[in-house]
Enzyme design. Structure first.
Site, PDB file in Angstrom:
ATOM      1  CG  ASP A  31      -6.877  -6.502  15.850  1.00 49.71           C
ATOM      2  OD1 ASP A  31      -6.862  -5.345  16.781  1.00 49.71           O
ATOM      3  OD2 ASP A  31      -6.441  -6.357  14.704  1.00 49.71           O
ATOM      4  CB  THR A  34      -5.053   0.183  18.339  1.00 51.12           C
ATOM      5  OG1 THR A  34      -5.140  -0.126  16.886  1.00 51.12           O
ATOM      6  CG2 THR A  34      -4.201  -0.766  19.121  1.00 51.12           C
ATOM      7  CB  ALA A  80      -0.596  -7.424  16.009  1.00 53.73           C
ATOM      8  CD  GLU A 134       8.297   3.408   6.205  1.00 63.74           C
ATOM      9  OE1 GLU A 134       8.721   3.802   7.256  1.00 63.74           O
ATOM     10  OE2 GLU A 134       7.114   3.837   5.748  1.00 63.74           O
ATOM     11  CE1 TYR A 158       5.344   0.597  11.183  1.00 62.87           C
ATOM     12  CE2 TYR A 158       6.721   1.358   9.193  1.00 62.87           C
ATOM     13  CZ  TYR A 158       5.953   0.253   9.804  1.00 62.87           C
ATOM     14  OH  TYR A 158       5.608  -0.633   8.971  1.00 62.87           O
ATOM     15  CE  LYS A 162       6.830  -4.111  11.074  1.00 63.22           C
ATOM     16  NZ  LYS A 162       5.637  -5.008  11.576  1.00 63.22           N
ATOM     17  CE  LYS A 197      -0.702   3.991   8.247  1.00 64.97           C
ATOM     18  NZ  LYS A 197      -0.873   2.484   8.127  1.00 64.97           N
ATOM     19  CG  ASN A 257       4.405  10.959  -1.572  1.00 66.83           C
ATOM     20  OD1 ASN A 257       4.397   9.944  -1.855  1.00 66.83           O
ATOM     21  ND2 ASN A 257       5.186  11.487  -0.529  1.00 66.83           N
ATOM     22  NE  ARG A 290       5.727  10.801   7.508  1.00 67.88           N
ATOM     23  CZ  ARG A 290       4.961   9.768   6.999  1.00 67.88           C
ATOM     24  NH1 ARG A 290       5.915   9.061   6.190  1.00 67.88           N
ATOM     25  NH2 ARG A 290       3.707   9.659   7.072  1.00 67.88           N
ATOM     26  CG  HIS A 293       8.982  12.519   4.186  1.00 67.26           C
ATOM     27  ND1 HIS A 293       8.280  13.399   3.744  1.00 67.26           N
ATOM     28  CD2 HIS A 293       8.616  11.396   4.137  1.00 67.26           C
ATOM     29  CE1 HIS A 293       7.305  12.713   2.889  1.00 67.26           C
ATOM     30  NE2 HIS A 293       7.739  11.593   3.081  1.00 67.26           N
TER      31      HIS A 293
HETATM   32  P1  NAD Z   1      -2.967  -1.449  10.806  1.00 67.31           P
HETATM   33  O1  NAD Z   1      -2.381  -0.092  11.549  1.00 67.31           O
HETATM   34  O2  NAD Z   1      -4.064  -0.942  10.008  1.00 67.31           O
HETATM   35  O3  NAD Z   1      -3.425  -2.337  11.629  1.00 67.31           O
HETATM   36  C1  NAD Z   1      -2.736  -2.853  12.850  1.00 67.31           C
HETATM   37  C2  NAD Z   1      -3.564  -3.941  13.554  1.00 67.31           C
HETATM   38  O4  NAD Z   1      -2.773  -4.510  14.728  1.00 67.31           O
HETATM   39  C3  NAD Z   1      -4.952  -3.194  14.072  1.00 67.31           C
HETATM   40  O5  NAD Z   1      -5.975  -4.098  13.762  1.00 67.31           O
HETATM   41  C4  NAD Z   1      -4.619  -3.169  15.347  1.00 67.31           C
HETATM   42  O6  NAD Z   1      -5.973  -3.351  16.368  1.00 67.31           O
HETATM   43  C5  NAD Z   1      -3.651  -4.292  15.772  1.00 67.31           C
HETATM   44  N1  NAD Z   1      -2.639  -3.966  17.089  1.00 67.31           N
HETATM   45  C6  NAD Z   1      -2.021  -3.123  17.307  1.00 67.31           C
HETATM   46  N2  NAD Z   1      -1.397  -3.472  18.327  1.00 67.31           N
HETATM   47  C7  NAD Z   1      -1.747  -4.343  18.687  1.00 67.31           C
HETATM   48  C8  NAD Z   1      -1.255  -5.515  20.114  1.00 67.31           C
HETATM   49  N3  NAD Z   1      -0.582  -4.895  20.719  1.00 67.31           N
HETATM   50  N4  NAD Z   1      -1.852  -6.509  20.100  1.00 67.31           N
HETATM   51  C9  NAD Z   1      -2.729  -7.166  19.218  1.00 67.31           C
HETATM   52  N5  NAD Z   1      -3.137  -6.334  18.095  1.00 67.31           N
HETATM   53  C10 NAD Z   1      -2.655  -5.126  17.922  1.00 67.31           C
HETATM   54  O7  NAD Z   1      -1.777  -1.859  10.013  1.00 67.31           O
HETATM   55  P2  NAD Z   1      -1.483  -2.659   8.428  1.00 67.31           P
HETATM   56  O8  NAD Z   1      -1.157  -1.328   7.665  1.00 67.31           O
HETATM   57  O9  NAD Z   1      -2.648  -3.322   8.458  1.00 67.31           O
HETATM   58  O10 NAD Z   1      -0.011  -3.131   8.638  1.00 67.31           O
HETATM   59  C11 NAD Z   1      -0.090  -4.510   9.094  1.00 67.31           C
HETATM   60  C12 NAD Z   1       1.344  -5.050   9.206  1.00 67.31           C
HETATM   61  O11 NAD Z   1       1.985  -5.068   7.978  1.00 67.31           O
HETATM   62  C13 NAD Z   1       2.408  -4.262  10.174  1.00 67.31           C
HETATM   63  O12 NAD Z   1       3.033  -4.980  10.867  1.00 67.31           O
HETATM   64  C14 NAD Z   1       3.203  -3.124   9.436  1.00 67.31           C
HETATM   65  O13 NAD Z   1       4.151  -2.723   9.810  1.00 67.31           O
HETATM   66  C15 NAD Z   1       3.078  -4.116   8.199  1.00 67.31           C
HETATM   67  N6  NAD Z   1       3.261  -3.319   6.864  1.00 67.31           N
HETATM   68  C16 NAD Z   1       2.524  -2.524   6.451  1.00 67.31           C
HETATM   69  C17 NAD Z   1       2.448  -1.559   5.338  1.00 67.31           C
HETATM   70  C18 NAD Z   1       1.452  -0.584   4.780  1.00 67.31           C
HETATM   71  O14 NAD Z   1       1.584  -0.157   3.535  1.00 67.31           O
HETATM   72  N7  NAD Z   1       0.248  -0.475   5.587  1.00 67.31           N
HETATM   73  C19 NAD Z   1       3.614  -2.062   4.330  1.00 67.31           C
HETATM   74  C20 NAD Z   1       4.531  -3.077   4.734  1.00 67.31           C
HETATM   75  C21 NAD Z   1       4.337  -3.629   6.020  1.00 67.31           C
HETATM   76  O1  DAU Z   2       6.760   1.604   3.009  1.00 66.34           O
HETATM   77  C1  DAU Z   2       5.928   0.721   3.661  1.00 66.34           C
HETATM   78  C2  DAU Z   2       5.140   1.506   4.669  1.00 66.34           C
HETATM   79  O2  DAU Z   2       4.242   2.201   4.110  1.00 66.34           O
HETATM   80  C3  DAU Z   2       4.696   0.805   5.973  1.00 66.34           C
HETATM   81  O3  DAU Z   2       5.572   0.028   6.689  1.00 66.34           O
HETATM   82  C4  DAU Z   2       3.936   1.676   6.886  1.00 66.34           C
HETATM   83  O4  DAU Z   2       2.748   0.970   7.974  1.00 66.34           O
HETATM   84  C5  DAU Z   2       2.807   2.441   6.025  1.00 66.34           C
HETATM   85  O5  DAU Z   2       2.208   3.212   6.759  1.00 66.34           O
HETATM   86  C6  DAU Z   2       3.523   3.173   4.977  1.00 66.34           C
HETATM   87  O6  DAU Z   2       4.314   4.125   5.379  1.00 66.34           O
HETATM   88  P1  DAU Z   2       4.283   5.609   4.669  1.00 66.34           P
HETATM   89  O7  DAU Z   2       5.005   6.750   5.747  1.00 66.34           O
HETATM   90  O8  DAU Z   2       5.249   5.468   3.669  1.00 66.34           O
HETATM   91  O9  DAU Z   2       2.902   5.766   4.142  1.00 66.34           O
HETATM   92  P2  DAU Z   2       1.845   7.210   4.478  1.00 66.34           P
HETATM   93  O10 DAU Z   2       0.662   6.745   3.641  1.00 66.34           O
HETATM   94  O11 DAU Z   2       1.710   7.809   5.950  1.00 66.34           O
HETATM   95  O12 DAU Z   2       2.814   8.462   3.677  1.00 66.34           O
HETATM   96  C7  DAU Z   2       3.034   7.968   2.280  1.00 66.34           C
HETATM   97  C8  DAU Z   2       3.745   9.164   1.581  1.00 66.34           C
HETATM   98  O13 DAU Z   2       3.024  10.332   1.514  1.00 66.34           O
HETATM   99  C9  DAU Z   2       5.028   9.598   2.741  1.00 66.34           C
HETATM  100  O14 DAU Z   2       6.124   9.775   1.676  1.00 66.34           O
HETATM  101  C10 DAU Z   2       4.533  10.922   3.260  1.00 66.34           C
HETATM  102  C11 DAU Z   2       3.291  11.341   2.465  1.00 66.34           C
HETATM  103  N1  DAU Z   2       2.069  11.889   2.889  1.00 66.34           N
HETATM  104  C12 DAU Z   2       1.446  11.294   3.965  1.00 66.34           C
HETATM  105  C13 DAU Z   2       0.451  11.782   4.603  1.00 66.34           C
HETATM  106  C14 DAU Z   2      -0.325  11.204   5.565  1.00 66.34           C
HETATM  107  C15 DAU Z   2       1.973  13.367   2.620  1.00 66.34           C
HETATM  108  O15 DAU Z   2       2.638  13.823   1.600  1.00 66.34           O
HETATM  109  N2  DAU Z   2       0.761  13.894   3.098  1.00 66.34           N
HETATM  110  C16 DAU Z   2      -0.130  13.075   4.134  1.00 66.34           C
HETATM  111  O16 DAU Z   2      -1.064  13.920   4.496  1.00 66.34           O
END
Ligand code: NAD
Ligand code: DAU
Length: 360
Positions: A31, A34, A80, A134, A158, A162, A197, A257, A290, A293
């Protein structure tokens, strides 16, 4: 052992903790740390020798190649990424660097390593790419949920980054035969979710007496999945997923939301009432939307259910209560993130370790 990228982030750290609750197989956690990487997420592991942390960037093919040569993992689980849509709107460059170029570099290192394995190890090797719903774009109110065959139509920097990484992963299977698996998951929530988030931000702001910002009219819909259910799905795919296939993962929990935020307020009203007894819902504020959005995401998870027998264990109601409870019990974790203290701690404790690993 397995190599996990991004194991200090939200889902990656949950995955590693879950992994060790089921298995003694060691994990190399690679990792970059970041702003989103937080080793405090893994503090429960202490000095557990099954966990080898290496700080590094997936864009650094030579570093990844030396790790693969040293540790000879049987699989790579690739989390990552830059993951926050709002950040991708303000600054897309990091998303292209890590999500596109970084995945490409990782695939190159993996291909070289895998090509040199003995036949049995080559056949058993897996590259599991963790992706998102997404990539499929935005649904209308009456559209059927995303299937694995739904055409890609990413709308944010984003999701476009992906989508590009998913295409590269697919191409490495088709062209070189690399045994890849791709998962496309809906919105996760649960412990260690970074408070930029929606869900953790709302909990933190509510407790701090700050406004609860809802973009636009609050009617955008997401499908929510408790993070340990996502981790269990990834483990299933890693064991029995068919190389070259993609698997959609979701919780069958579509919520607006506004519903999510109101539910959080109601749970907080019960578990941590405000000192003045006012309703947390009074803090809800509608703010400018956003840009671009996506209106609605929904996942059809029948393929993974029918082929691999995975189903989520948590309902939204049980998962969201656990999540609120976790944030109430771990307010120090939130404060460290907000103050940036976790970054200083990492610098102090891991500077030397990084140097040593690099030489190995
Ligand atoms: P996050 O942002 O919490 O964590 C990302 C991690 O990757 C961090 O620890 C960061 O330090 C590391 N990283 C970033 N750039 C890097 C690099 N160049 N080299 C090595 N490490 C690096 O993300 P998350 O929410 O845990 O998501 C993890 C994965 O799952 C991502 O690929 C994301 O697209 C995918 N995903 C997330 C969600 C969600 O709801 N959070 C849903 C579906 C898929
Ligand atoms: O669908 C999977 C994705 O879910 C992942 O691939 C992304 O990594 C993860 O960040 C998440 O993306 P979203 O954009 O859906 O998540 P976020 O929590 O940023 O926002 C969720 C919803 O809430 C979205 O419709 C935007 C809205 N929102 C978000 C924030 C931060 C608000 O209304 N207010 C806010 O302040």
């Amino acid at each position: 052992m397995i190599l996990v990228t991004g194991g200090a982030g939200f889902i990656g750290s949950n995955f590693i903790l879950d992994w060790f609750s089921q298995s003694d197989e060691p994990v190399i956690n690679f990792d970059k740390l970041t702003y989103a990487g937080n080793l405090n997420n893994l503090s429960a592991l202490g000095q557990d020798l099954r966990h080898v942390f290496v700080q590094g960037d997936i864009c650094d093919t030579a570093h990844v190649a030396s790790l693969l040569a040293t540790h000879a993992p049987r699989a790579i689980v690739h989390f990552a990424a830059e993951s926050h849509v709002d950040r991708s709107i303000h600054g897309p460059a990091d998303f292209i660097a890590t999500n596109v170029n970084g995945t490409f570099s990782l695939l190159e290192a993996a291909r070289a390593y895998w090509s040199g394995l003995r036949d049995a190890d080559r056949a058993a090797f897996r590259f599991l790419h963790v992706s998102t719903d997404e990539v499929y774009g935005s649904l209308g109110p009456d559209d059927a949920p995303f299937r694995e065959t739904t055409p890609y139509a990413p709308n944010s920097p984003y999701s476009a980054s992906k989508a590009a990484s998913d295409h590269l992963v697919r191409a490495y299977h088709h062209t070189y035969g690399l045994p890849v698996l791709t998962t496309n998951c809906s919105n996760n929530y649960g412990p260690y979710h970074f408070p930029e988030k929606l869900i953790p931000l709302i909990i933190a702001n509510a407790l701090d007496g700050k406004p609860l910002p809802i973009y636009g009219d609050g009617q955008n819909m997401r499908d929510w999945l408790y993070v340990s259910d996502h981790c269990a799905a990834i483990r299933r795919v890693l064991v029995d997923g068919r190389p070259g296939e993609t698997y959609n993962i979701g919780g069958w929990n579509e919520k607006t939301n506004l519903d999510v935020v109101q539910t959080l307020c109601d749970i907080l009203n019960a578990l941590a009432p405000r000192a003045d007894a006012a309703n947390y819902r009074n803090q809800i504020t509608f703010v400018q939307d956003r840009p671009g959005h996506d209106r609605r995401y929904a996942i059809d998870a029948r393929k993974i259910e029918q082929e691999l027998g995975w189903r989520p264990a948590e309902t939204f109601e049980s998962g969201i209560r656990k999540t609120v409870r976790w944030y109430l019990d771990n307010q120090d974790w939130v404060r460290d993130v907000q103050s940036g203290a976790y970054l200083k701690w990492v610098e102090k404790n891991y500077g030397n370790r990084q140097h040593n690993e690099r030489k190995a």
